[in-house]
Design a protein around this motif. Structure first.
Motif, PDB file in Angstrom:
ATOM      1  N   THR A 132       0.790  -1.233   0.000  1.00 27.39           N
ATOM      2  CA  THR A 132       0.000   0.000   0.000  1.00 27.39           C
ATOM      3  C   THR A 132       0.823   1.284   0.000  1.00 27.39           C
ATOM      4  O   THR A 132       0.269   2.354  -0.271  1.00 27.39           O
ATOM      5  N   ARG A 133       2.139   1.205   0.279  1.00 26.29           N
ATOM      6  CA  ARG A 133       2.899   2.439   0.435  1.00 26.29           C
ATOM      7  C   ARG A 133       4.256   2.343  -0.250  1.00 26.29           C
ATOM      8  O   ARG A 133       4.767   1.252  -0.500  1.00 26.29           O
ATOM      9  N   THR A 134       4.800   3.512  -0.559  1.00 27.00           N
ATOM     10  CA  THR A 134       6.178   3.557  -1.017  1.00 27.00           C
ATOM     11  C   THR A 134       7.093   3.236   0.164  1.00 27.00           C
ATOM     12  O   THR A 134       6.705   3.393   1.327  1.00 27.00           O
ATOM     13  N   PHE A 135       8.295   2.809  -0.143  1.00 30.30           N
ATOM     14  CA  PHE A 135       9.187   2.331   0.911  1.00 30.30           C
ATOM     15  C   PHE A 135       9.691   3.485   1.775  1.00 30.30           C
ATOM     16  O   PHE A 135      10.325   4.426   1.288  1.00 30.30           O
ATOM     17  N   ILE A 136       9.366   3.413   3.065  1.00 31.91           N
ATOM     18  CA  ILE A 136       9.897   4.331   4.082  1.00 31.91           C
ATOM     19  C   ILE A 136      10.417   3.448   5.211  1.00 31.91           C
ATOM     20  O   ILE A 136       9.633   2.861   5.963  1.00 31.91           O
ATOM     21  N   TRP A 137      11.715   3.335   5.321  1.00 31.16           N
ATOM     22  CA  TRP A 137      12.310   2.336   6.202  1.00 31.16           C
ATOM     23  C   TRP A 137      11.893   2.517   7.655  1.00 31.16           C
ATOM     24  O   TRP A 137      11.783   1.539   8.407  1.00 31.16           O
ATOM     25  N   ARG A 138      11.614   3.745   8.071  1.00 33.27           N
ATOM     26  CA  ARG A 138      11.245   3.978   9.470  1.00 33.27           C
ATOM     27  C   ARG A 138       9.923   3.307   9.825  1.00 33.27           C
ATOM     28  O   ARG A 138       9.725   2.879  10.970  1.00 33.27           O
ATOM     29  N   GLU A 139       9.016   3.196   8.867  1.00 33.07           N
ATOM     30  CA  GLU A 139       7.734   2.542   9.147  1.00 33.07           C
ATOM     31  C   GLU A 139       7.932   1.063   9.474  1.00 33.07           C
ATOM     32  O   GLU A 139       7.266   0.522  10.368  1.00 33.07           O
ATOM     33  N   TYR A 140       8.850   0.426   8.781  1.00 35.64           N
ATOM     34  CA  TYR A 140       9.135  -0.984   9.040  1.00 35.64           C
ATOM     35  C   TYR A 140       9.793  -1.161  10.409  1.00 35.64           C
ATOM     36  O   TYR A 140       9.464  -2.101  11.149  1.00 35.64           O
ATOM     37  N   ILE A 141      10.699  -0.261  10.731  1.00 36.78           N
ATOM     38  CA  ILE A 141      11.384  -0.349  12.021  1.00 36.78           C
ATOM     39  C   ILE A 141      10.416  -0.081  13.166  1.00 36.78           C
ATOM     40  O   ILE A 141      10.442  -0.765  14.206  1.00 36.78           O
ATOM     41  N   ILE A 142       9.535   0.897  12.993  1.00 37.83           N
ATOM     42  CA  ILE A 142       8.574   1.226  14.054  1.00 37.83           C
ATOM     43  C   ILE A 142       7.620   0.056  14.294  1.00 37.83           C
ATOM     44  O   ILE A 142       7.254  -0.234  15.440  1.00 37.83           O
ATOM     45  N   ALA A 143       7.219  -0.623  13.229  1.00 38.41           N
ATOM     46  CA  ALA A 143       6.377  -1.813  13.409  1.00 38.41           C
ATOM     47  C   ALA A 143       7.120  -2.875  14.213  1.00 38.41           C
ATOM     48  O   ALA A 143       6.539  -3.532  15.093  1.00 38.41           O
ATOM     49  N   LEU A 144       8.402  -3.030  13.930  1.00 34.59           N
ATOM     50  CA  LEU A 144       9.216  -3.997  14.669  1.00 34.59           C
ATOM     51  C   LEU A 144       9.371  -3.583  16.132  1.00 34.59           C
ATOM     52  O   LEU A 144       9.311  -4.427  17.035  1.00 34.59           O
ATOM     53  N   VAL A 145       9.534  -2.291  16.354  1.00 37.37           N
ATOM     54  CA  VAL A 145       9.613  -1.785  17.731  1.00 37.37           C
ATOM     55  C   VAL A 145       8.293  -2.045  18.457  1.00 37.37           C
ATOM     56  O   VAL A 145       8.273  -2.398  19.646  1.00 37.37           O
ATOM     57  N   GLY A 146       7.183  -1.877  17.733  1.00 39.67           N
ATOM     58  CA  GLY A 146       5.882  -2.148  18.331  1.00 39.67           C
ATOM     59  C   GLY A 146       5.763  -3.576  18.823  1.00 39.67           C
ATOM     60  O   GLY A 146       5.157  -3.839  19.871  1.00 39.67           O
ATOM     61  N   VAL A 147       6.334  -4.516  18.084  1.00 42.15           N
ATOM     62  CA  VAL A 147       6.338  -5.912  18.521  1.00 42.15           C
ATOM     63  C   VAL A 147       7.273  -6.094  19.713  1.00 42.15           C
ATOM     64  O   VAL A 147       6.968  -6.831  20.664  1.00 42.15           O
ATOM     65  N   ALA A 148       8.403  -5.413  19.678  1.00 43.42           N
ATOM     66  CA  ALA A 148       9.433  -5.631  20.697  1.00 43.42           C
ATOM     67  C   ALA A 148       9.033  -5.088  22.065  1.00 43.42           C
ATOM     68  O   ALA A 148       9.351  -5.703  23.094  1.00 43.42           O
ATOM     69  N   VAL A 149       8.347  -3.950  22.097  1.00 43.71           N
ATOM     70  CA  VAL A 149       8.060  -3.298  23.384  1.00 43.71           C
ATOM     71  C   VAL A 149       7.261  -4.204  24.328  1.00 43.71           C
ATOM     72  O   VAL A 149       7.632  -4.355  25.507  1.00 43.71           O
ATOM     73  N   PRO A 150       6.152  -4.829  23.902  1.00 38.81           N
ATOM     74  CA  PRO A 150       5.454  -5.733  24.833  1.00 38.81           C
ATOM     75  C   PRO A 150       6.328  -6.886  25.311  1.00 38.81           C
ATOM     76  O   PRO A 150       6.204  -7.328  26.462  1.00 38.81           O
ATOM     77  N   TYR A 151       7.223  -7.368  24.456  1.00 36.35           N
ATOM     78  CA  TYR A 151       8.109  -8.453  24.877  1.00 36.35           C
ATOM     79  C   TYR A 151       9.138  -7.971  25.900  1.00 36.35           C
ATOM     80  O   TYR A 151       9.558  -8.738  26.773  1.00 36.35           O
ATOM     81  N   VAL A 152       9.531  -6.713  25.789  1.00 41.17           N
ATOM     82  CA  VAL A 152      10.430  -6.152  26.808  1.00 41.17           C
ATOM     83  C   VAL A 152       9.727  -6.116  28.158  1.00 41.17           C
ATOM     84  O   VAL A 152      10.299  -6.495  29.193  1.00 41.17           O
ATOM     85  N   PHE A 153       8.468  -5.683  28.156  1.00 36.56           N
ATOM     86  CA  PHE A 153       7.703  -5.657  29.407  1.00 36.56           C
ATOM     87  C   PHE A 153       7.504  -7.067  29.960  1.00 36.56           C
ATOM     88  O   PHE A 153       7.629  -7.296  31.171  1.00 36.56           O
ATOM     89  N   LEU A 154       7.190  -8.015  29.075  1.00 42.49           N
ATOM     90  CA  LEU A 154       6.992  -9.395  29.527  1.00 42.49           C
ATOM     91  C   LEU A 154       8.280  -9.965  30.105  1.00 42.49           C
ATOM     92  O   LEU A 154       8.262 -10.612  31.168  1.00 42.49           O
ATOM     93  N   SER A 155       9.389  -9.731  29.432  1.00 45.83           N
ATOM     94  CA  SER A 155      10.676 -10.242  29.905  1.00 45.83           C
ATOM     95  C   SER A 155      11.049  -9.619  31.242  1.00 45.83           C
ATOM     96  O   SER A 155      11.552 -10.303  32.144  1.00 45.83           O
ATOM     97  N   THR A 156      10.798  -8.320  31.370  1.00 41.76           N
ATOM     98  CA  THR A 156      11.103  -7.637  32.633  1.00 41.76           C
ATOM     99  C   THR A 156      10.273  -8.208  33.774  1.00 41.76           C
ATOM    100  O   THR A 156      10.781  -8.453  34.878  1.00 41.76           O
TER     101      THR A 156
END
Length: 328
Positions: free
Chosen positions: A170-194
């Protein structure tokens, strides 16, 4: 008949008809599984739900049925609000109820039922990204929702590929959008791990207990079917094949935004099928991972069926196979 009743976008089928269909189909589950069923390698949030509902007969069944019903309404709302199907219809809600009720093993508090709720919310967030200037918040939210879904049912983490697939389509490539989606996945796992580290002091044990077995390549196999399931699975696959062909025909005559949305559902179907391979239970209830795109595609098939009598017969055959599996 069912197709004619649910085809119009009217509130009556959703308010009156859909609960009746769902309740009737779930009677075998209430009779067979009055208490929660244990599963191997369950995730923390699902374990918490089992703890809260254990010991109360039928309570887990009621919770699961309500969740499936609400998910059907949410899916129908997403489809109609984004005009994925034209004209608007209630058929996706009906098809979602049918596939999520197709075997008694799904008529329990299965972790995939909870996971699907958060996958639907993630779809709702990603469906708004077309032609928007910035979608950072949508990508973060979608990633976090997929992570939460995996806290109930770990193979749902594969749906993260759907987020990136939606961006590619749906979108032209903007690398920050891909990274932010990955960060979105990572943040709950950081809380769970903590939480696990502070509560148990054994973070490695969490990884070994909850994640390692699911990620073991030796566990990547197709679900094992019993003989009575073959007819149902064949019927579902044939219907899905016909529905995909119809979807591509409809897609060719749709505006670009709708084409993009429907293509993302193809990605969702693919990721759902991949997630099925990572379920080491090897049971048929993993078909629920593909229930969302299946409901939309088959709903579109029945919506555009030129021979109404044939559509009604196909749906009745599917319903017949479902009921047959309940009693054999």
């Amino acid at each position: 008949m069912l197709v004619s009743f649910f085809k119009p976008n009217q509130p009556a089928p959703l308010i009156a008809g859909l609960p009746i269909v769902a309740l009737l189909l779930w009677i075998p589950g209430f009779l067979k599984y009055p208490l929660p069923v244990s599963f191997d390698n369950t995730m923390p949030l699902y374990d918490a739900m089992v703890y809260l509902t254990s010991g109360v007969p039928y309570f887990s069944n009621i919770v699961s049925l309500l969740l499936v019903f609400l998910q059907a309404l949410l899916l129908n709302s997403i489809v109609n609000k984004n005009e994925m199907l034209s004209p608007k219809t209630n058929l996706p809600a009906l098809m979602y109820i049918l596939v999520m009720s197709s075997i008694t093993e799904l008529q329990i508090m299965h972790p995939v039922i909870f996971a699907n709720l958060f996958v639907l919310f993630a779809i709702k967030r990603t469906s708004t990204v077309y032609l928007q200037k910035t979608v950072f918040s949508q990508m973060f939210d979608a990633g976090a929702l997929i992570a939460i879904a995996s806290f109930f049912y770990f193979p749902a983490i594969v749906f993260f590929l759907f987020i990136w697939g939606s961006l590619i389509i749906t979108r032209t490539f903007i690398w920050r959008e891909y990274i932010i989606a990955l960060v979105g996945v990572a943040v709950p796992y950081v809380f769970l791990s903590t939480y696990y580290y502070l509560w148990t002091g054994d973070l490695l044990g969490l990884v070994q207990e909850k994640f390692t077995s699911e990620l073991n390549p030796a566990n990547i196999v197709l679900p094992q079917l019993i003989s009575t399931h073959y007819a149902l699975v064949i019927c579902l696959l044939v219907l899905l094949g016909l529905s995909i062909l119809t979807m591509f025909k409809v897609m060719a005559n749709s505006v670009l935004r709708i084409q993009y949305l429907l293509k993302t559902l193809v990605v969702l179907l693919f990721t759902g099928l991949v997630a099925i391979l990572f379920d080491n239970s090897r049971n048929l209830q993993t078909i629920a991972l593909a229930a969302i795109p299946f409901a939309v595609f088959t709903g579109n098939y029945f919506l555009h069926a030129k021979r109404r009598w044939l559509a009604e017969c196909i749906l009745l055959c599917l319903l017949g196979f479902i009921i047959f599996n309940f009693f054999v």
